[in-house]
Design an enzyme around this catalytic site. Structure first.
Site, short mmCIF file in Angstrom:
data_model
loop_
_atom_site.label_atom_id
_atom_site.label_comp_id
_atom_site.label_asym_id
_atom_site.label_seq_id
_atom_site.Cartn_x
_atom_site.Cartn_y
_atom_site.Cartn_z
CG HIS A 412 -1.79 1.20 1.33
ND1 HIS A 412 -1.43 2.32 2.06
CD2 HIS A 412 -2.99 1.49 0.78
CE1 HIS A 412 -2.37 3.24 1.96
NE2 HIS A 412 -3.34 2.76 1.19
CB CYS A 730 -4.28 -1.94 -13.61
SG CYS A 730 -5.07 -3.24 -12.66
#
Length: 791
Positions: A412, A730
């Site tokens: 993250h 992606c």
């Protein structure tokens, strides 16, 4: 008559000190007309005195005061309803006849002064607190273009008055601490420039604060489409000292806003021959730069200007100018006494880690071990923590740099930092020492995130004398590619910044950013307390910013993909979220959307998408379904979407995240329900190899280039293409591994979506690979595949 008591003043009667009399825009136009040698369309302005006269005569002050009593601007529905009532109350009142007559007479005199009967004009709102460096109200009120006739001008002035109470203007004033009834509005009535090209320019780089160059943005037609972000303008960089053009980025433009011959404006298609042409001549670029220099020199601060080139004589005009607010404020802050920083030339390494997001910065460390202390984090500090999560994003956006104990290149912290453009080092524990235990809280450090090193102290770099070099002006060229290059984006506030990159659209917009940055509350909790509209309105607003900045390029938004542990961190989430032993493989993605416990929340997401497409008119928005485990789930979710008014069609595409092996194996069946796939290479690699990508112990096994992963991807492309479906990716692998990018293009992938900082690199890399493939086909001597990629 004294200025303060006048109802109307000509531009050459106004100066910039007259903000309280005629607002920022009108007083600045007066200053330019009276004291700066730049071409400005002539006109006049109604004053704040006239505005107050109208409100007092009609009793509007009392009516508005009653309407806004108790208004909570954070309640979107209430804000919208109250503001609509206030605007209607203003429009229902007749303007005093003497004020109408005065405006009509001035309009007639304006025509006489410029030699035109009933000239076309622009009527621009100018608030009395507008365009101050510390409180910019720019863009909060309305502008009316290409209008003519005394009666129409009077009507538009009244509409300007009403626009003082748009939702965004009221919200902004409330947050800035301005009394709604203290602010008055001027209307600048200015000769219309018949713009064949128009745009904006700045005397400072608004992204970095660098003031060596002048930045000019321009597009075909009227400038509103540049300001609104409807089109991607050309970008010209001009050296402030020499007025030489340093860089030119010419962007394709297929629509423009133009004036109609009989009044008003319309959107038209740009002729094919003009779509890829430079919007300004080099001479016009230099003329604008000269104007910008004069204006900045006169005002003594960085300036934000709008300009137009008249189609009748090709003359450049300055339409308005105002102090640039962000860097004006920062410079003021920088002028304040600062705490002295310890500077060193020694390079003492404290910790090392993975260089997740490049950059070099120095600053004060703030170690945070417990998420409950996030609110203590201050703007400009360096965040040091064990690991970040979605609810950390507000703090991350304030950070000068980020350093974590754990995590890899796809964690993250890595993904968010690259998108935000923040230097980031992750996984320090895997490289020897954990940052949280090794870097003391509060010390100054230098971060070299390009190489993954944290140094003690603020390192002063020696500056060698550089010989003067001649600046060679060259536009950066990006070859067209058959493989579309999209961009990943989460934070809507970055859309404008990145819109000028040479990408073909947004391939992955992460909805989670909007939840953690703007909404903060669990959707089921908001439904429970009777505020479901907050979800719809806030999601729609965030999505709108991105779609509008990128238009007409497509934007694909991924529906929410929080894990249950992340949902629990939202306010009220404890009541609705289970405690799962492995949230990563638990109740997430598609499995939530049709679940009776969550379906009403998913419908709110669908309503937000529909609002953006239908109410805001942004048809470039498409959607993507994440973590869909089987075909039955896909069928259920698409049916719910259709029931909410989101059916697949020519201008609305539904994509599926291909991140689970079942998406690959059953692609022939998934094809029935979607228009294409976007490969989520991070999760796909993890699930194909059975390897937790965030686990330092097995991170050496995790590799997107593994043959099993590549065979899965090639199989998906083949099966999807058989049914006319498209395939994108992606993940970050194409921009990190050139050989992986080559594999994808050779496999026939339709597009690749990469982080903003790698768009330019990937665009050029893809072009080189495509050219190599064509050469190999032509010569028949290309390299052969040494591995069998079929399964």
């Amino acid at each position: 008559m004294e200025k303060e008591k006048a109802f109307l003043l000509w531009f050459d009667q106004l100066e910039r000190k007259d903000v309280a009399i005629a607002g920022g825009k009108s007083s600045s136009l007066g200053e330019l007309t009276s004291h700066v040698d730049v071409p400005v369309p002539y006109g006049f302005a109604t004053t704040a005195c006239a505005y107050r006269y109208f409100f007092e005569k009609t009793g509007l002050y009392e009516k508005i005061k009653a309407l806004i009593a108790g208004l909570d601007v954070d309640n979107s529905a209430q804000l919208r309803e109250v503001c609509a009532k206030v605007r209607q109350a203003i429009m229902d009142e007749e303007m005093p006849q003497d004020l109408q007559d005065m405006i009509a007479q001035a309009y007639k005199e304006l025509g006489e002064k410029v030699g035109q009967a009933d000239p076309f004009v622009a009527v621009r709102s100018s608030a009395t607190a507008e365009d101050l460096p510390d409180a910019s109200f720019a863009g909060q009120q309305d502008t009316y273009l290409n209008v003519k006739g005394a009666e129409t001008i009077v009507a538009k002035v009244k509409e300007c008055y009403a626009s003082c109470f748009t939702d965004r203007a009221v919200y902004y004033r409330e947050k800035q601490g301005f009394d709604h009834l203290d602010v008055a509005l001027s209307a600048a009535v200015q000769m219309m420039v018949f713009s064949k090209a128009a745009g904006v320019m700045f005397t400072v780089n608004v992204a970095t604060g660098d003031d060596k160059n002048i930045l000019i943005e321009g597009a075909w037609g009227l400038g509103e489409y540049v300001v609104q972000g409807t089109v991607t303008p050309d970008n010209y960089t001009v050296n402030k000292a020499t007025c030489e053009i340093v860089e030119k980025n010419v962007n394709a433009q297929d629509i423009k806003l133009i004036r109609k011959a009989d009044g008003d404006c319309e959107e038209v298609v740009v002729p094919l021959d003009d779509q890829n042409e430079q919007k300004l001549t080099d001479e016009q670029i230099k003329q604008l730069a000269e104007c910008a220099k004069k204006i900045e020199a006169h005002y003594g601060c960085y300036m934000d200007m709008e300009w137009g080139v008249d189609e009748r004589d090709n003359k450049v005009y300055i339409l308005q100018a105002r102090p640039e607010t962000v860097w004006s404020r920062r410079n003021k802050e920088n002028g304040a006494p600062k705490e002295e920083k310890k500077v060193t030339t020694d390079r003492k390494v404290i910790v090392k880690g993975l260089p997740a997001s490049p950059g070099n910065v120095a600053g004060r460390v703030h170690v945070i071990l417990d998420p409950s202390h996030i609110d203590e984090f201050k703007e400009g500090e360096i965040l040091v923590t064990e690991m970040t999560a979605p609810d950390w994003v507000p703090a991350m956006k304030k950070a000068k740099a980020i350093v974590t104990d754990s995590g890899g290149m796809t964690c993250h912290a890595s993904i968010v930092s690259r998108e935000l453009g923040i230097p980031c080092i992750v996984g320090t524990k895997s490289r020897g020492e954990a940052a949280t235990t090794t870097i003391p809280d509060g010390i100054d450090v230098t971060i070299d995130a390009t190489h993954g090193v944290v140094y003690e102290g603020i390192i002063e770099e020696p500056k060698a004398e550089q010989p003067a070099q001649q600046v060679v002006a060259a536009a950066e060229y990006f070859p067209p590619t058959g493989t579309k290059i999209y961009m990943n984006l989460g934070d809507p506030e970055l859309a404008e910044k990145y819109a000028t990159l040479p990408c073909d659209g947004i391939g992955l917009m992460r909805e989670e950013f909007i939840w953690t940055t703007y909404i903060h509350e669990h959707p089921l909790y908001l439904i429970k307390i009777g505020q479901p509209e907050k979800v719809v309105d806030q999601l729609a607003e965030g999505i709108r910013q991105v779609c509008q900045a990128m238009a007409p390029r497509p934007v694909t938004m991924r529906f929410s993909d929080f894990k249950s542990s992340e949902y629990r961190d939202l306010k009220g989430g404890d009541e609705f979220e289970p405690n799962e032993p492995s949230a990563l493989l638990g109740w997430r993605g598609a499995s939530r959307y049709y679940d009776p416990k969550y379906i009403e929340a998913f419908k709110l997401e669908c309503m937000a998408v529909r609002k953006v497409r239908e109410e805001f008119g942004l048809k470039n928005l498409n959607v993507m379904i994440p973590f869909c485990r089987n075909v039955e789930e896909c069928e259920k979710v698409t049916k719910i979407m259709a029931d909410c008014g989101l059916s697949r069609g020519k201008d609305f595409k539904v994509w599926l995240m291909a991140e689970i092996p079942s998406n690959i194996i059953l692609a022939d069946q998934f094809n029935k329900f979607v228009d294409g796939y976007s490969i989520g290479s991070n999760d796909l690699t993890m699930l194909v190899l059975g390897c937790d990508r965030d686990n330092d112990t097995v991170s050496h096994i995790y590799d997107e280039r593994n043959l099993a992963v590549r065979r899965a991807i090639r199989h998906l492309i083949e099966v999807a293409h058989k049914d006319g479906k498209t395939v994108s990716i992606c993940g970050q692998a194409p921009s990190v591994y050139p050989e992986f990018c080559e594999f994808l293009i050779k496999s026939g992938i339709d597009s690749m979506s990469v982080n903003p900082d790698t768009v330019k690199f990937t665009k050029k890399l893809a072009a080189q690979i495509e050219q190599r493939i064509m050469m190999d086909a032509l010569t028949g001597k290309g390299r052969q595949e040494v591995e069998d990629l079929n399964w």
